[in-house]
Design a protein around this motif. Structure first.
Motif, PDB file in Angstrom:
ATOM      1  N   GLY A  92       0.817  -1.203   0.000  1.00 14.50           N
ATOM      2  CA  GLY A  92       0.000   0.000   0.000  1.00 14.50           C
ATOM      3  C   GLY A  92       0.850   1.251   0.000  1.00 14.50           C
ATOM      4  N   PRO A  93       0.398   2.270   0.714  1.00 11.28           N
ATOM      5  CA  PRO A  93       1.100   3.553   0.687  1.00 11.28           C
ATOM      6  C   PRO A  93       2.344   3.566   1.563  1.00 11.28           C
ATOM      7  CG  PRO A  93      -0.760   3.661   2.182  1.00 11.28           C
ATOM      8  CD  PRO A  93      -0.843   2.314   1.515  1.00 11.28           C
ATOM      9  N   VAL A  94       3.187   4.554   1.341  1.00 10.11           N
ATOM     10  CA  VAL A  94       4.331   4.814   2.203  1.00 10.11           C
ATOM     11  C   VAL A  94       3.883   5.836   3.240  1.00 10.11           C
ATOM     12  CG1 VAL A  94       6.677   5.724   2.323  1.00 10.11           C
ATOM     13  CG2 VAL A  94       5.975   4.313   0.363  1.00 10.11           C
ATOM     14  N   ARG A  95       3.870   5.422   4.502  1.00  9.06           N
ATOM     15  CA  ARG A  95       3.346   6.268   5.566  1.00  9.06           C
ATOM     16  C   ARG A  95       4.184   6.097   6.832  1.00  9.06           C
ATOM     17  NH1 ARG A  95       0.907   7.811   1.745  1.00  9.06           N
ATOM     18  NH2 ARG A  95      -1.366   7.997   1.479  1.00  9.06           N
ATOM     19  N   GLU A  96       4.149   7.119   7.680  1.00  7.58           N
ATOM     20  CA  GLU A  96       4.771   7.033   8.988  1.00  7.58           C
ATOM     21  C   GLU A  96       3.679   6.975  10.056  1.00  7.58           C
ATOM     22  OE1 GLU A  96       7.404  10.326   9.484  1.00  7.58           O
ATOM     23  OE2 GLU A  96       8.754   9.728   7.856  1.00  7.58           O
ATOM     24  N   ASP A  97       4.034   6.478  11.235  1.00  9.61           N
ATOM     25  CA  ASP A  97       3.134   6.502  12.395  1.00  9.61           C
ATOM     26  C   ASP A  97       1.783   5.845  12.101  1.00  9.61           C
ATOM     27  OD1 ASP A  97       5.082   7.943  13.827  1.00  9.61           O
ATOM     28  OD2 ASP A  97       4.358   9.824  12.983  1.00  9.61           O
ATOM     29  N   VAL A  98       1.825   4.596  11.670  1.00  9.04           N
ATOM     30  CA  VAL A  98       0.580   3.890  11.347  1.00  9.04           C
ATOM     31  C   VAL A  98       0.298   2.739  12.311  1.00  9.04           C
ATOM     32  CG1 VAL A  98       0.707   4.466   8.895  1.00  9.04           C
ATOM     33  CG2 VAL A  98       1.798   2.370   9.730  1.00  9.04           C
ATOM     34  N   VAL A 145     -12.085  -4.618   9.809  1.00  7.81           N
ATOM     35  CA  VAL A 145     -11.827  -3.899   8.569  1.00  7.81           C
ATOM     36  C   VAL A 145     -13.147  -3.716   7.829  1.00  7.81           C
ATOM     37  CG1 VAL A 145     -10.655  -4.004   6.325  1.00  7.81           C
ATOM     38  CG2 VAL A 145      -9.485  -4.779   8.389  1.00  7.81           C
ATOM     39  N   PRO A 146     -13.522  -2.482   7.463  1.00  2.46           N
ATOM     40  CA  PRO A 146     -14.783  -2.267   6.754  1.00  2.46           C
ATOM     41  C   PRO A 146     -14.895  -3.138   5.509  1.00  2.46           C
ATOM     42  CG  PRO A 146     -13.836  -0.164   7.419  1.00  2.46           C
ATOM     43  CD  PRO A 146     -12.794  -1.215   7.708  1.00  2.46           C
ATOM     44  N   GLY A 147     -16.075  -3.748   5.340  1.00  2.00           N
ATOM     45  CA  GLY A 147     -16.298  -4.598   4.175  1.00  2.00           C
ATOM     46  C   GLY A 147     -15.999  -6.057   4.409  1.00  2.00           C
ATOM     47  N   ILE A 148     -15.444  -6.390   5.587  1.00  2.00           N
ATOM     48  CA  ILE A 148     -15.144  -7.785   5.934  1.00  2.00           C
ATOM     49  C   ILE A 148     -15.936  -8.130   7.193  1.00  2.00           C
ATOM     50  CG2 ILE A 148     -13.362  -9.450   6.539  1.00  2.00           C
ATOM     51  CD1 ILE A 148     -11.320  -7.627   5.204  1.00  2.00           C
ATOM     52  N   GLU A 149     -16.605  -9.262   7.166  1.00  2.00           N
ATOM     53  CA  GLU A 149     -17.368  -9.680   8.331  1.00  2.00           C
ATOM     54  C   GLU A 149     -16.437  -9.868   9.517  1.00  2.00           C
ATOM     55  OE1 GLU A 149     -20.379 -13.291   9.742  1.00  2.00           O
ATOM     56  OE2 GLU A 149     -19.675 -13.157   7.661  1.00  2.00           O
ATOM     57  N   PRO A 150     -16.730  -9.217  10.655  1.00  2.60           N
ATOM     58  CA  PRO A 150     -15.853  -9.359  11.817  1.00  2.60           C
ATOM     59  C   PRO A 150     -15.722 -10.818  12.235  1.00  2.60           C
ATOM     60  CG  PRO A 150     -17.404  -7.550  12.130  1.00  2.60           C
ATOM     61  CD  PRO A 150     -17.853  -8.294  10.901  1.00  2.60           C
ATOM     62  N   ALA A 165     -11.675  -5.497  -0.072  1.00  2.25           N
ATOM     63  CA  ALA A 165     -11.852  -4.693   1.138  1.00  2.25           C
ATOM     64  C   ALA A 165     -10.508  -4.301   1.731  1.00  2.25           C
ATOM     65  CB  ALA A 165     -12.686  -5.463   2.160  1.00  2.25           C
ATOM     66  N   TRP A 166      -9.541  -5.213   1.688  1.00  2.95           N
ATOM     67  CA  TRP A 166      -8.202  -4.876   2.176  1.00  2.95           C
ATOM     68  C   TRP A 166      -7.557  -3.804   1.304  1.00  2.95           C
ATOM     69  CZ3 TRP A 166      -6.287  -5.587   6.729  1.00  2.95           C
ATOM     70  CH2 TRP A 166      -6.674  -6.687   7.502  1.00  2.95           C
ATOM     71  N   GLN A 167      -7.768  -3.881   0.006  1.00  2.00           N
ATOM     72  CA  GLN A 167      -7.223  -2.853  -0.879  1.00  2.00           C
ATOM     73  C   GLN A 167      -7.811  -1.485  -0.547  1.00  2.00           C
ATOM     74  OE1 GLN A 167      -8.293  -4.848  -4.573  1.00  2.00           O
ATOM     75  NE2 GLN A 167      -6.132  -5.252  -5.021  1.00  2.00           N
ATOM     76  N   SER A 168      -9.112  -1.452  -0.271  1.00  2.00           N
ATOM     77  CA  SER A 168      -9.753  -0.188   0.114  1.00  2.00           C
ATOM     78  C   SER A 168      -9.229   0.315   1.444  1.00  2.00           C
ATOM     79  CB  SER A 168     -11.267  -0.380   0.176  1.00  2.00           C
ATOM     80  OG  SER A 168     -11.789  -0.725  -1.090  1.00  2.00           O
ATOM     81  N   TRP A 169      -9.013  -0.615   2.374  1.00  2.00           N
ATOM     82  CA  TRP A 169      -8.491  -0.226   3.685  1.00  2.00           C
ATOM     83  C   TRP A 169      -7.111   0.408   3.561  1.00  2.00           C
ATOM     84  CZ3 TRP A 169      -4.150  -2.141   6.328  1.00  2.00           C
ATOM     85  CH2 TRP A 169      -4.035  -1.722   7.657  1.00  2.00           C
ATOM     86  N   LEU A 170      -6.260  -0.146   2.718  1.00  2.00           N
ATOM     87  CA  LEU A 170      -4.916   0.399   2.535  1.00  2.00           C
ATOM     88  C   LEU A 170      -4.954   1.851   2.073  1.00  2.00           C
ATOM     89  CD1 LEU A 170      -3.103  -2.634   0.882  1.00  2.00           C
ATOM     90  CD2 LEU A 170      -2.464  -1.578   3.053  1.00  2.00           C
ATOM     91  N   GLU A 171      -5.963   2.205   1.292  1.00  2.00           N
ATOM     92  CA  GLU A 171      -6.077   3.581   0.809  1.00  2.00           C
ATOM     93  C   GLU A 171      -6.400   4.562   1.914  1.00  2.00           C
ATOM     94  OE1 GLU A 171      -8.993   3.428  -2.245  1.00  2.00           O
ATOM     95  OE2 GLU A 171      -7.770   2.212  -3.604  1.00  2.00           O
ATOM     96  N   THR A 172      -6.900   4.067   3.052  1.00  2.00           N
ATOM     97  CA  THR A 172      -7.275   4.943   4.153  1.00  2.00           C
ATOM     98  C   THR A 172      -6.168   5.090   5.207  1.00  2.00           C
ATOM     99  OG1 THR A 172      -8.194   3.197   5.594  1.00  2.00           O
ATOM    100  CG2 THR A 172      -9.633   4.108   3.878  1.00  2.00           C
TER     101      THR A 172
END
Length: 243
Positions: free
Chosen positions: A148-154, A178-183, A234-241
Motif C-alpha cells: 500500500g502507501p508509504v506512511r509514517e506513524d501507522v 476492517v470495513p467490508g469484511i465480516e468481523p 476490502a483490504w485494498q480499500s483499507w490500505l487507501e485509508t
C-alpha cells in the motif's frame, strides 16, 4: 559494491521434524506461510521463488530429509544473492528445534535492506511456527500480499485492524475490524512492535506490515475453500485509508 550479511533465527515448534520438512521444502508448504510463490524440486535440486513477476532461481546445496536443507540463489547482475540454511532437530519430549541462517550479499542500499531483513525474517519465522502449530498439514488454498502507501506513524491503525491496541502482544484476543469484511474473532500473532502485527482465526492468518522504507502491506493466508475476492478488495480499500 556488495556487502555481506547474515541473519540467524532459532526457535522451537510443537511439530515433528517431518512436519517442519514438509513446510519448508515443498511449494504448497512454503506458500502456506511465506510471501510469493515457491516451487521446490528435491530431485533436480532446484528452487524457484516468484513475486510480482520477478523470478529468483536457486540451487539446493543441502538436502537431508528431516534434518538439513540449504539453497543458494543465482547472483544478480550486480553480484547480489541470498542463501538459506535450515537445520531441524528433534526436541526431547516432542517438537522440534529450527535453526535458520539467511545470508548472502546486499547492494548499495544494504543498511536499509539488512534492517528490513532482520525484522522480516523474525516475523516470518514466527508465522512459520504459527502455521506448523495451528494449521499444518493443511495448506493455503489462496493468499494475498498487497503493498500500500508509504506512511509514517501507522501502528495504531495496524493494531486497530485486528481489534487490538498499540500494546498488542502475541496471544491476546483479536477481532478482525476492517470495513467490508465480516468481523471474526481470533488471536493476536506475529507482533514486532511498530513493524508487524497479525492475527490467527480458524481458517486464516493475517499479518500487517510497516516495512521497508515505511511501506504499509496487508498479507494473509487462507486455509479454506471460500471465495476471498471480496475480502481482498476490502483490504485494498483499507490500505487507501491508512495514514
Amino acid at each position: 559494491m556488495t556487502h555481506p550479511f547474515e541473519v540467524r533465527e532459532e526457535f522451537t515448534v510443537d511439530a515433528t521434524p517431518e512436519q517442519v520438512w514438509a513446510a519448508i521444502t515443498s511449494g504448497p508448504g512454503v506458500d502456506s506461510w511465506f510471501m510469493g510463490r515457491s516451487e521446490i524440486d528435491g530431485d533436480a535440486r532446484t528452487a524457484t521463488f516468484e513475486m510480482f513477476g520477478n523470478t529468483a532461481k536457486s540451487q539446493i546445496t543441502e538436502w537431508e530429509p528431516g534434518k538439513r536443507y540449504s539453497t543458494r540463489e543465482e547472483p544478480g547482475p550486480d553480484g547480489t544473492f541470498m542463501a538459506f540454511e535450515w537445520l531441524i532437530e528433534a526436541r526431547d519430549g516432542g517438537g522440534s528445534v529450527i535453526r535458520a541462517v539467511h545470508s548472502g550479499l546486499l547492494g548499495d542500499d544494504w543498511e536499509a535492506e539488512y534492517n528490513a531483513l532482520k525484522i522480516g525474517d523474525h516475523a516470518y519465522m514466527t508465522k512459520l511456527a504459527v502455521y506448523l502449530e495451528h494449521f499444518a498439514p493443511r495448506t493455503a488454498t489462496s493468499s494475498m500480499f498487497l503493498p500500500g502507501p508509504v506512511r509514517e506513524d501507522v501502528w495504531a491503525q495496524l493494531t486497530a485492524a485486528v481489534g487490538a491496541g498499540p500494546d498488542a502482544a502475541d496471544g491476546q484476543p483479536a477481532r478482525l475490524s476492517v470495513p467490508g469484511i465480516e468481523p471474526v474473532d481470533g488471536t493476536v500473532e506475529n507482533v514486532v512492535a511498530q513493524k508487524f502485527v497479525g492475527m490467527r482465526t480458524a481458517d486464516a492468518t493475517y499479518m500487517l506490515i510497516h516495512g521497508y522504507n515505511d511501506t504499509v502491506v496487508a498479507t494473509a493466508h487462507f486455509y479454506d475453500e471460500r471465495d476471498r475476492s471480496a475480502e481482498i478488495e476490502a483490504w485494498q480499500s483499507w490500505l487507501e485509508t491508512v495514514g
